[in-house]
Design an enzyme around this catalytic site. Structure first.
Site, PDB file in Angstrom:
ATOM      1  N   ASP A  13     -30.990  -1.702 -99.518  1.00  0.00           N
ATOM      2  CA  ASP A  13     -31.187  -1.954-100.952  1.00  0.00           C
ATOM      3  C   ASP A  13     -31.523  -3.412-101.243  1.00  0.00           C
ATOM      4  O   ASP A  13     -32.545  -3.717-101.858  1.00  0.00           O
ATOM      5  CB  ASP A  13     -29.926  -1.586-101.758  1.00  0.00           C
ATOM      6  CG  ASP A  13     -29.736  -0.084-101.885  1.00  0.00           C
ATOM      7  OD1 ASP A  13     -30.712   0.655-101.660  1.00  0.00           O
ATOM      8  OD2 ASP A  13     -28.612   0.332-102.205  1.00  0.00           O
ATOM      9  N   ARG A  96     -15.410  -9.362-105.929  1.00  0.00           N
ATOM     10  CA  ARG A  96     -16.560  -9.521-106.843  1.00  0.00           C
ATOM     11  C   ARG A  96     -16.552 -10.806-107.666  1.00  0.00           C
ATOM     12  O   ARG A  96     -17.593 -11.470-107.776  1.00  0.00           O
ATOM     13  CB  ARG A  96     -16.703  -8.296-107.746  1.00  0.00           C
ATOM     14  CG  ARG A  96     -16.917  -6.999-106.989  1.00  0.00           C
ATOM     15  CD  ARG A  96     -18.019  -7.105-105.978  1.00  0.00           C
ATOM     16  NE  ARG A  96     -18.142  -5.881-105.186  1.00  0.00           N
ATOM     17  CZ  ARG A  96     -18.946  -5.751-104.155  1.00  0.00           C
ATOM     18  NH1 ARG A  96     -19.720  -6.752-103.778  1.00  0.00           N
ATOM     19  NH2 ARG A  96     -18.998  -4.629-103.477  1.00  0.00           N
ATOM     20  N   ASP A 125     -18.728  -2.223-109.682  1.00  0.00           N
ATOM     21  CA  ASP A 125     -19.058  -3.553-109.181  1.00  0.00           C
ATOM     22  C   ASP A 125     -20.089  -4.296-110.025  1.00  0.00           C
ATOM     23  O   ASP A 125     -20.008  -5.496-110.207  1.00  0.00           O
ATOM     24  CB  ASP A 125     -19.510  -3.464-107.716  1.00  0.00           C
ATOM     25  CG  ASP A 125     -18.336  -3.149-106.804  1.00  0.00           C
ATOM     26  OD1 ASP A 125     -17.225  -3.623-107.102  1.00  0.00           O
ATOM     27  OD2 ASP A 125     -18.519  -2.428-105.815  1.00  0.00           O
ATOM     28  N   SER A 177     -21.376   5.301 -98.134  1.00  0.00           N
ATOM     29  CA  SER A 177     -21.552   3.982 -98.713  1.00  0.00           C
ATOM     30  C   SER A 177     -20.259   3.208 -98.451  1.00  0.00           C
ATOM     31  O   SER A 177     -19.170   3.656 -98.782  1.00  0.00           O
ATOM     32  CB  SER A 177     -21.804   4.113-100.213  1.00  0.00           C
ATOM     33  OG  SER A 177     -21.418   2.913-100.856  1.00  0.00           O
TER      34      SER A 177
HETATM   35  N1  ARG Z   1     -14.116   2.281-105.946  1.00  0.00           N
HETATM   36  C1  ARG Z   1     -13.911   0.948-105.496  1.00  0.00           C
HETATM   37  C2  ARG Z   1     -13.916  -0.026-106.633  1.00  0.00           C
HETATM   38  O1  ARG Z   1     -14.380   0.288-107.687  1.00  0.00           O
HETATM   39  C3  ARG Z   1     -14.890   0.537-104.434  1.00  0.00           C
HETATM   40  C4  ARG Z   1     -16.337   0.472-104.897  1.00  0.00           C
HETATM   41  C5  ARG Z   1     -17.347   0.208-103.798  1.00  0.00           C
HETATM   42  N2  ARG Z   1     -17.323   1.241-102.807  1.00  0.00           N
HETATM   43  C6  ARG Z   1     -18.246   1.431-101.872  1.00  0.00           C
HETATM   44  N3  ARG Z   1     -18.012   2.353-100.988  1.00  0.00           N
HETATM   45  N4  ARG Z   1     -19.328   0.711-101.807  1.00  0.00           N
HETATM   46  O2  ARG Z   1     -13.443  -1.133-106.479  1.00  0.00           O
END
Ligand code: ARG
Length: 393
Positions: A13, A96, A125, A177
């Site tokens: 990506d 983040r 995110d 992912s």
């Molecule tokens: N659900 C988690 C959060 O909102 C992780 C999000 C990212 N997950 C991923 N497999 N890329 O913090």
């Protein structure tokens, strides 16, 4: 030319995004944050840098932010016992705001007018990054190509990458992912979207299956100083090594897995599995120590704060006044959170089995049923009368 700083991972990506932004007239500077995604094994950052340049970036920043991540994000969350919906120790969510901070910093240094990221429009995110960037510098333009670009599938992206010689790894189609850092791994999509099905073993990356892990237990002692873990089995560890070590040991015993359906900020429920051995061990030990040294009212009130703290982290409100104020409260509570907790790791479980602290409020002469008992049982009679008085008619 307009400049944009892109949070770059080296994946398909963000590699396509480099080219996509260039086509829209931007000079693209890539920023790679090392939050310990190599999990002690190291990540190949040279390869990521090469890939970014080959995709068309004019410059690549690689920053090892592990220490800052631990000291300014992980430790505060640990002190707060922040857990989202009882199961998620927030590894992804905590990273983040730190990434956002450096996106802004690099944008300023490079005189860029925009920042970009590769998050989808359905996740948390994007919210965390954009809210944080907006707080730190509201003038920066924020670009989220994945929310608006034309590609409908991974195959179309691969086609685009091949057409423009964007180096990608098409050989192994990853079934999930994944987001990882030193505090834990988040895994979603693929077969995990079938809620009725147990996650296949291959979805987990750093934990052994509890059913396959050693049949004998492992005992481990964690020592805290003012709420911060400092020793394992009496030996002083630098904090990063301490976490890496616990990930390793915990992983061996299948500790730190969770499989949950969570409420996302954007209004949907999603299924995600997590691996966080070190975080699980440290939370268990930290909470056990607090049970020993915090008085009842403080301990109960702090539980309310923990819930709120976790929500703020999950909701992307790290740089908010409330989070800051809660840190003030939490730090005060940690003054006496020093001592040692003994844990037993076995077949996916981590339980406290022993505790010791110079600030312990446990008084054996008061709680004992033995003959050294100093508790004046006669006092209980008057206490109960007064305590129950308001409720009698
Ligand atoms: N659900 C988690 C959060 O909102 C992780 C999000 C990212 N997950 C991923 N497999 N890329 O913090």
């Amino acid at each position: 030319m307009k400049k944009v700083v892109l949070a770059y991972s080296g994946g398909l990506d963000t590699s396509c995004i480099v080219r996509w932004l260039k086509e829209r007239g931007y000079e693209v500077i890539c920023f790679v944050a090392d939050l310990g995604q190599g999990l002690g094994q190291g990540e190949n950052f040279e390869a990521i840098e090469e890939r970014a340049l080959a995709a068309g970036a004019s410059k690549v920043y690689i920053r090892d932010l592990q220490e800052e991540f631990i000291n300014d994000f992980i430790i505060p969350a640990l002190k707060a016992n922040a857990v989202y919906e009882g199961k998620y120790l927030l590894a992804t969510a905590l990273g983040r705001p730190l990434i956002a901070k450096y996106l802004v910093q690099i944008a300023h240094k490079e005189k860029a007018t925009a920042v970009a990221h590769g998050c989808t429009g359905k996740g948390n995110d994007q919210v965390r990054l954009e809210v944080a960037v907006g707080i730190l510098d509201p003038r920066l333009e924020i670009i989220a190509p994945v929310r608006e670009w034309e590609f409908k599938s991974r195959e179309e992206e691969i086609e685009y990458a091949l057409k423009y010689n964007i180096p990608i790894d098409v050989t192994k189609k990853k079934p999930y992912s994944i987001d990882r850092n030193i505090w834990g791994i988040s895994i979603e999509a693929g077969v995990l979207e079938n809620l009725e099905q147990e996650p296949p073993e291959d979805a987990y990356m750093i934990t052994k299956s509890p059913t396959q892990s050693a049949s004998y237990p492992r005992y481990i002692e964690i020592t805290f100083a003012r709420g911060v873990p400092v020793k394992i089995d009496g030996k002083i560890f630098k904090i990063k090594n301490l976490i890496n070590h616990l990930n390793e040991v915990g992983g061996q015993f299948g500790v730190g897995r969770s499989d949950m359906v969570e409420n996302r900020l954007v209004g949907i429920k999603s299924r995600e599995i997590y691996e966080a051995p070190a975080a699980t061990i440290l939370y268990t030990a930290h909470k056990e120590l607090e049970a020993l040294v915090l008085d009842r009212e403080l301990a109960h009130f702090k539980e309310i704060i923990s819930l709120k703290y976790a929500e703020l982290v999950y909701y992307g409100l790290w740089f908010s006044a409330l989070k800051d104020a809660l840190d003030g409260f939490v730090n005060k509570t940690q003054k006496l959170v020093s001592g040692t907790i003994k844990l037993r790791l076995s077949k996916g479980t981590c339980v406290a089995v022993g505790r010791k602290s110079g600030y312990s409020l446990y008084k054996k002469e008061l709680s004992t049923y033995g003959k050294e008992d100093k508790f004046d049982q006669k006092l209980a009679e008057g206490f109960i009368k007064l305590w129950g008085m308001p409720y009698k008619r």
